[in-house]
Design a protein around this motif. Structure first.
Motif, mmCIF file in Angstrom:
data_model
loop_
_atom_site.group_PDB
_atom_site.id
_atom_site.type_symbol
_atom_site.label_atom_id
_atom_site.label_comp_id
_atom_site.label_asym_id
_atom_site.label_seq_id
_atom_site.Cartn_x
_atom_site.Cartn_y
_atom_site.Cartn_z
ATOM 1 N N CYS A 44 -8.529 4.479 -4.905
ATOM 2 C CA CYS A 44 -8.712 4.025 -3.459
ATOM 3 C C CYS A 44 -10.115 3.348 -3.749
ATOM 4 O O CYS A 44 -10.862 3.465 -4.217
ATOM 5 C CB CYS A 44 -8.866 5.088 -2.410
ATOM 6 S SG CYS A 44 -7.492 6.097 -2.454
ATOM 7 N N PHE A 78 -1.721 -6.530 4.007
ATOM 8 C CA PHE A 78 -0.638 -5.874 3.414
ATOM 9 C C PHE A 78 0.659 -6.026 4.409
ATOM 10 O O PHE A 78 0.716 -5.882 5.561
ATOM 11 C CB PHE A 78 -1.011 -4.426 3.529
ATOM 12 C CG PHE A 78 -1.991 -3.989 2.831
ATOM 13 C CD1 PHE A 78 -2.011 -3.530 1.201
ATOM 14 C CD2 PHE A 78 -3.471 -4.068 3.039
ATOM 15 C CE1 PHE A 78 -2.858 -3.139 0.448
ATOM 16 C CE2 PHE A 78 -4.432 -3.652 2.103
ATOM 17 C CZ PHE A 78 -4.048 -3.079 0.838
ATOM 18 N N ALA A 111 -4.631 1.888 -3.664
ATOM 19 C CA ALA A 111 -3.960 2.146 -2.436
ATOM 20 C C ALA A 111 -5.209 2.520 -1.541
ATOM 21 O O ALA A 111 -6.319 2.881 -2.044
ATOM 22 C CB ALA A 111 -2.945 3.291 -2.558
ATOM 23 N N THR A 112 -4.822 2.583 -0.159
ATOM 24 C CA THR A 112 -6.141 2.793 0.633
ATOM 25 C C THR A 112 -6.176 4.167 1.033
ATOM 26 O O THR A 112 -7.354 4.796 1.448
ATOM 27 C CB THR A 112 -5.976 1.985 1.936
ATOM 28 O OG1 THR A 112 -4.810 2.595 2.603
ATOM 29 C CG2 THR A 112 -5.764 0.483 1.710
ATOM 30 N N ASP A 129 0.875 -1.240 0.186
ATOM 31 C CA ASP A 129 0.083 0.059 -0.315
ATOM 32 C C ASP A 129 0.851 1.344 0.067
ATOM 33 O O ASP A 129 1.583 1.741 0.948
ATOM 34 C CB ASP A 129 -0.951 -0.041 1.334
ATOM 35 C CG ASP A 129 -2.081 1.144 1.204
ATOM 36 O OD1 ASP A 129 -1.879 1.919 0.262
ATOM 37 O OD2 ASP A 129 -2.929 1.026 1.811
ATOM 38 N N VAL A 186 3.922 -0.990 3.515
ATOM 39 C CA VAL A 186 3.001 0.230 3.436
ATOM 40 C C VAL A 186 3.825 1.576 3.393
ATOM 41 O O VAL A 186 5.217 1.597 4.047
ATOM 42 C CB VAL A 186 2.065 0.420 4.553
ATOM 43 C CG1 VAL A 186 1.127 -0.815 4.541
ATOM 44 C CG2 VAL A 186 2.938 0.518 6.076
#
Lengths: 438, 308
Positions: A265, A94, A311-312, A66, A97
């Motif tokens: 996202c 994940f 990606a978050t 991420d 990150v």
């Protein structure tokens, strides 16, 4: 002794994007992937294995990467710490990150970068790669010491939610960063145009009387940044693409081989501005939830590789902050523990193949940020995620590993459950049986 | 037909039947304010809290009089600023009021949705007295009452709402109210003061006041918020007054028996000419009287529901 530990993941469906997609066993020795081959089990003496993981019915893939999280440490430890954030990461599958620099103090120095790396090492969960600031204090004026940030371990630079409004500063940042091949991540928002806005400008904002943020606020800066990337040759990464116009411009730029990558996202392809009705602050994020047309454009961008990465933008906030009035509540939601099933929805809908969906979570982000992860290639660190693609579960924020609970997906039924996560060959997460039974 | 809601948060979510029901219920309360002794015991023993986060004199006074003429006990709270600055959240404030066993909160707040967020969290009744640019439902109800009183009906009337639609909760509530009750609604103002997708409200958008006023039966003039000068919404007060100010000459374009309304406070000489504000056609003070009656009717309905 530990280096000799052999782990075999057997009986699973391995999806290693671009390398393997089918039944196979994965052999790990110590911290490293040794082999991904069918029926490895038959060629290895059980006595030489220290551990066998039965992956029957599971997808075995590289640990997710991420490139956009906020871990709030140092400075806002009541929202999230590096320890809780990385626990949430591995629970969501994940293993790597990249954390944004909008901490207090801002990560614009070696000492903050080293602190983040030290906290991450102590947490012993996910790998944490700091993103350094573009400008000192993220004030948008003087360049941060980008060379030192790179030396200290930063993998990209960004002023995060504070776009670099001065185009000359951005140009110089891009030129300077290109010496280190660092991607530049610029939150694309023309701040005069978005000033005072709390949600998408459109039908719903007109009805609710909430000040709006028009698509143009994002698109103007996407256009500018593409022009500057073209001018400087720097690697531009466009975070959280939310509008159809941004997708169109990035597609066009890529067709001319401008060095640009882009991310979407899960909330921007799962929800629309309609979620803001009844003033729920868990539907408040920046860029805001847009219209159905934008959602479709983002999905299409993911499908045709205009958007490389999922990606978050994992953005924890405390309950007392999200309980404020809509315009006073902070932007952002958490996302690490819901990203996989929301991304798998795109597979269910036929927008992506399973391998493509996994690539958006693994090889593509690793490539965009030049991280040696997101793959099961022999010789690489054994970061592996095992998930059950058929398991359904209901989102209960109380069960999250994150310190925060600000999700708009409370009560949603999700399909796709992370079962086991390995980082460097070590198990860092295993779903509790209770969770698996849900 | 009855009114069974716990709160009045806006008119967007009400049916035309509910709106008509509230207006009908308010009708008898008009007479009470004309009596020598202006008091009935309908809300005796009830406590109404006026929770005004934004400064307001007339709306707060109107609610206060309404509650007092119903024999309720009234407490005025005016926290100086929004919850962020004062360190207590809106919810905590409301829960405190609830713990003191109040029966009703009348809330005015600068944030859209504040009344709705509050109403979800407390059991007592919440009346929205204006939330940001979102809604000001009692204003639109009193406007409906005033139109009905003067015209006998609302259906098929041509109504022009003039001014800053984008930043006006009065405009939003009135667009809901008037279209639901069958009026043909036009909105007029500079494009900078028109939010997108206004046609979704079922209204026609005009940028030229003379066109908008042709043959209208009712003109609702909105207050120009003078502090918006310099925000590039309009070049100057002078130009705004010249292009969008309601003058006697412009009123002539409307129907002969046009009704002129304004939610107040009036900027004389800016959005409405001095002589127009004082003309026969202007019913601005009737609106104020009806405001008390509508608010009495509404509080009566909400209290009744709680008892049943």
């Amino acid at each position: 002794m530990e280096n000799d530990r052999k782990t075999l993941i057997t009986g699973g469906h391995v999806v290693d994007p671009g390398r393997w997609n089918g039944m196979a066993d994965v052999l790990i020795e110590g911290r490293t992937i040794v082999a991904v081959k069918p029926n490895l089990r038959t060629t290895i003496h059980a006595s030489t294995l220290s551990r066998t993981i039965n992956a029957t019915g599971l997808i075995v893939c590289p640990g997710f990467v991420d490139v956009h999280v906020h871990f709030r440490e140092p400075g806002f430890e009541y929202k999230e710490t590096i320890a809780t954030g990385s626990a949430a990461a591995v629970a969501g599958g994940f293993t790597s990150v990249c954390c944004m620099p909008n901490t207090q103090p801002v990560n614009d120095s070696r000492s903050v970068t080293e602190f983040i790396l030290a906290q991450a090492a102590a947490a012993r969960k996910a790998r944490v790669f700091p993103i350094g600031a573009i400008t000192r204090g993220s004030h948008g004026q003087a360049l941060a010491e980008i060379g030192e940030l790179y030396d200290a371990g930063c993998v990209a630079i960004s002023d995060d939610g504070l776009p670099v409004m001065n185009s000359q500063v951005m140009r110089r940042a891009m030129e300077y960063a290109s010496a280190f091949h660092l991607p530049i991540v610029d939150h694309c928002e023309e701040c005069h145009l978005s000033h005072g806005g709390s949600m998408n400008e459109g039908v719903v904002s007109t009805q609710l009387g909430i000040p709006g943020i028009p698509n143009a606020a994002e698109e103007i800066m996407v256009a500018r940044n593409i022009a500057l990337a073209e001018l400087t040759g720097a690697r531009l990464h466009v975070p959280h693409v939310s509008t159809s116009g941004s997708v169109r411009m990035i597609r066009e730029a890529k067709s001319r081989e401008v060095p640009v990558t882009a991310e979407a996202c899960p909330h921007h392809f799962s929800l629309t501005e309609e979620a803001v009705r009844s003033f729920h602050t868990h539907a408040k994020m920046n860029p805001p939830l847009r219209t159905d047309e934008d959602v479709q454009a983002v999905k299409e961008g993911l499908r045709d590789h205009t958007i490389d990465v999922v990606a978050t933008d994992h953005a924890p906030h405390a309950p007392q902050e999200k309980q404020l009035e809509f315009d006073a509540a902070p932007f952002g939601i958490i996302g690490l523990e819901t990203a996989l099933p929301l991304t798998l929805n795109l597979v269910e809908e036929g927008m992506l193949t399973l391998e493509q969906a996994i690539a958006k979570l693994t090889s593509a982000p690793a490539h965009a940020f030049r991280l040696p992860h997101g793959t099961l290639a022999p010789g690489t660190e054994a970061d592996v995620t095992l998930f059950d693609p058929a398991a359904t579960w209901v989102v209960d924020p109380a069960q999250f590993h994150s310190l925060s609970r600000n999700t708009p997906f409370n009560g949603w039924t999700m399909k796709g459950l992370v079962v086991t996560t390995l980082v460097g060959g070590q198990e860092v997460y295993h779903a509790t049986p209770a969770r698996r039974d849900l | 037909m009855s009114f069974q809601r716990k709160d009045l948060l806006g008119l967007g979510s009400l049916t035309s039947e509910e709106i008509a029901f509230i207006l009908k219920a308010a009708e008898p309360f008009k007479e009470i304010s004309g009596r020598e002794i202006k008091k009935v015991p309908a809300l005796r023993g009830k406590t109404v809290v006026n929770l005004f986060f934004e400064p307001s004199t007339r709306t707060r006074t109107s609610f206060e009089l309404a509650a007092k003429r119903l024999s309720a006990d009234v407490v005025n709270m005016s926290p100086s600023s929004s919850s962020v600055a004062k360190g207590e959240t809106l919810l905590d404030t409301a829960r405190n009021i609830e713990s003191m066993k109040a029966d009703m909160i009348v809330i005015r707040h600068s944030s859209a949705g504040a009344a709705e967020i509050l109403a979800r969290q407390v059991r007592l009744s919440v009346i929205n007295a204006g939330d940001g640019w979102h809604e000001h439902p009692t204003q639109a109800l009193l406007d409906l009452m005033t139109i009905q009183e003067n015209k006998g009906h609302v259906r098929d009337l041509r109504v022009a709402i003039v001014g800053d639609i984008a930043h006006s909760r009065v405009a939003r509530s009135n667009m809901h109210a008037l279209t639901k009750m069958g009026a043909k609604v036009r909105v007029a103002g500079p494009p900078t003061m028109m939010p997108p997708y206004l046609h979704r409200f079922g209204v026609e958008v005009y940028y030229h006041l003379d066109e908008a006023l042709a043959d209208v039966d009712v003109i609702i003039v909105l207050r120009l918020q003078l502090e918006r000068q310099g925000s590039s919404l309009f070049p100057s007060i002078r130009e705004y007054a010249r292009l969008y100010g309601l003058t006697a000459a412009r009123v002539k374009r409307a129907a002969r028996d046009v009704l002129i309304m304004h939610p107040g406070p009036v900027n004389r000489g800016i959005e409405i000419a001095h002589d127009v504000a004082d003309s026969e056609a202007a019913v601005i003070l009737d609106q104020v009287s009806n405001g008390v009656a509508v608010r009495m009717g509404l509080m009566y309905l909400l209290a009744q529901r709680r008892e049943s």
